[in-house]
Motif scaffolding. Structure first.
Motif, PDB file in Angstrom:
ATOM      1  N   ALA A 209       0.921  -1.306   0.115  1.00 52.03           N
ATOM      2  CA  ALA A 209       0.027   0.101   0.069  1.00 52.03           C
ATOM      3  C   ALA A 209       0.760   1.097  -0.127  1.00 52.03           C
ATOM      4  O   ALA A 209       0.521   2.353  -0.523  1.00 52.03           O
TER       5      ALA A 209
ATOM      6  N   GLN B  68      -1.874   8.505  -0.914  1.00 52.79           N
ATOM      7  CA  GLN B  68      -3.223   7.458  -0.945  1.00 52.79           C
ATOM      8  C   GLN B  68      -4.576   7.889  -0.253  1.00 52.79           C
ATOM      9  O   GLN B  68      -5.317   7.188   0.007  1.00 52.79           O
TER      10      GLN B  68
ATOM     11  N   ASN C 210      -7.890   9.288  -0.857  1.00 53.20           N
ATOM     12  CA  ASN C 210      -8.782   9.414  -2.136  1.00 53.20           C
ATOM     13  C   ASN C 210      -9.622  10.828  -1.803  1.00 53.20           C
ATOM     14  O   ASN C 210      -9.753  11.156  -3.124  1.00 53.20           O
TER      15      ASN C 210
ATOM     16  N   TRP D 257      -5.948   0.932  -5.638  1.00 51.24           N
ATOM     17  CA  TRP D 257      -4.782   1.421  -4.791  1.00 51.24           C
ATOM     18  C   TRP D 257      -5.624   2.591  -3.820  1.00 51.24           C
ATOM     19  O   TRP D 257      -5.408   2.434  -2.416  1.00 51.24           O
ATOM     20  N   PHE D 258      -6.242   3.211  -4.324  1.00 55.33           N
ATOM     21  CA  PHE D 258      -6.878   4.163  -3.522  1.00 55.33           C
ATOM     22  C   PHE D 258      -7.949   3.789  -2.492  1.00 55.33           C
ATOM     23  O   PHE D 258      -7.910   4.076  -1.527  1.00 55.33           O
TER      24      PHE D 258
ATOM     25  N   GLY E 258      -5.546  -0.059  -1.191  1.00 60.18           N
ATOM     26  CA  GLY E 258      -4.198  -0.184  -0.854  1.00 60.18           C
ATOM     27  C   GLY E 258      -3.476  -1.315  -1.866  1.00 60.18           C
ATOM     28  O   GLY E 258      -2.463  -1.293  -1.559  1.00 60.18           O
TER      29      GLY E 258
END
Length: 136
Positions: free
Chosen positions: A6, A68, A70, A127-128, A131
């Protein structure tokens, strides 16, 4: 399909973050061009203060995207949606009056859009959201 940690930025997010910092750099260049073109305007200090605030907030959002967050990605998307009709469309009408500044503005808009496309690719969204990013 391998998974990235992450804490690792997916390649497309990394490229998007760099593009967004490039958008801010172009904004600073355009602000300098505007300052030179309007050196005789008395309230220029207030305009510089406004530009500086925008650059600081934009850089903060980009930094948070790289960490990270969002909500920052969504905030920047909202900014893009508002920015296009308010700034880009009028540039087409005034490009002959200030071709360098408005040309850079159009390039800035294209880079901004490209970065946002990368930030909303499926692997970036994964990913957002949780992770993990699959290669590909």
């Amino acid at each position: 399909m391998t998974q990235q940690l992450a804490s690792e930025l997916p390649k497309k997010v990394d490229i998007a973050v760099k593009l967004l910092y490039g958008v801010v750099a172009l904004g600073i260049l355009r602000a300098a061009i505007n300052a030179i073109n309007h050196i005789d305007v008395r309230s220029l200090g207030l305009v510089h203060l406004g530009h500086a605030l925008i650059f600081v907030v934009s850089s903060y959002f980009i930094y948070k995207i790289s960490k990270q967050q969002n909500w920052a990605r969504i905030a920047v998307l909202v900014i893009l949606i508002v920015d296009i009709p308010l700034t880009v469309l009028p540039m087409f009408d005034s490009i002959k009056h200030s071709p360098l500044n408005n040309g850079l503005g159009l390039i800035q808009a294209v880079i901004f859009i490209a970065a946002m496309v990368l930030l909303y690719r499926p692997e970036a969204s994964r990913w957002f959201n949780n992770g993990e990013v699959g290669e590909g």
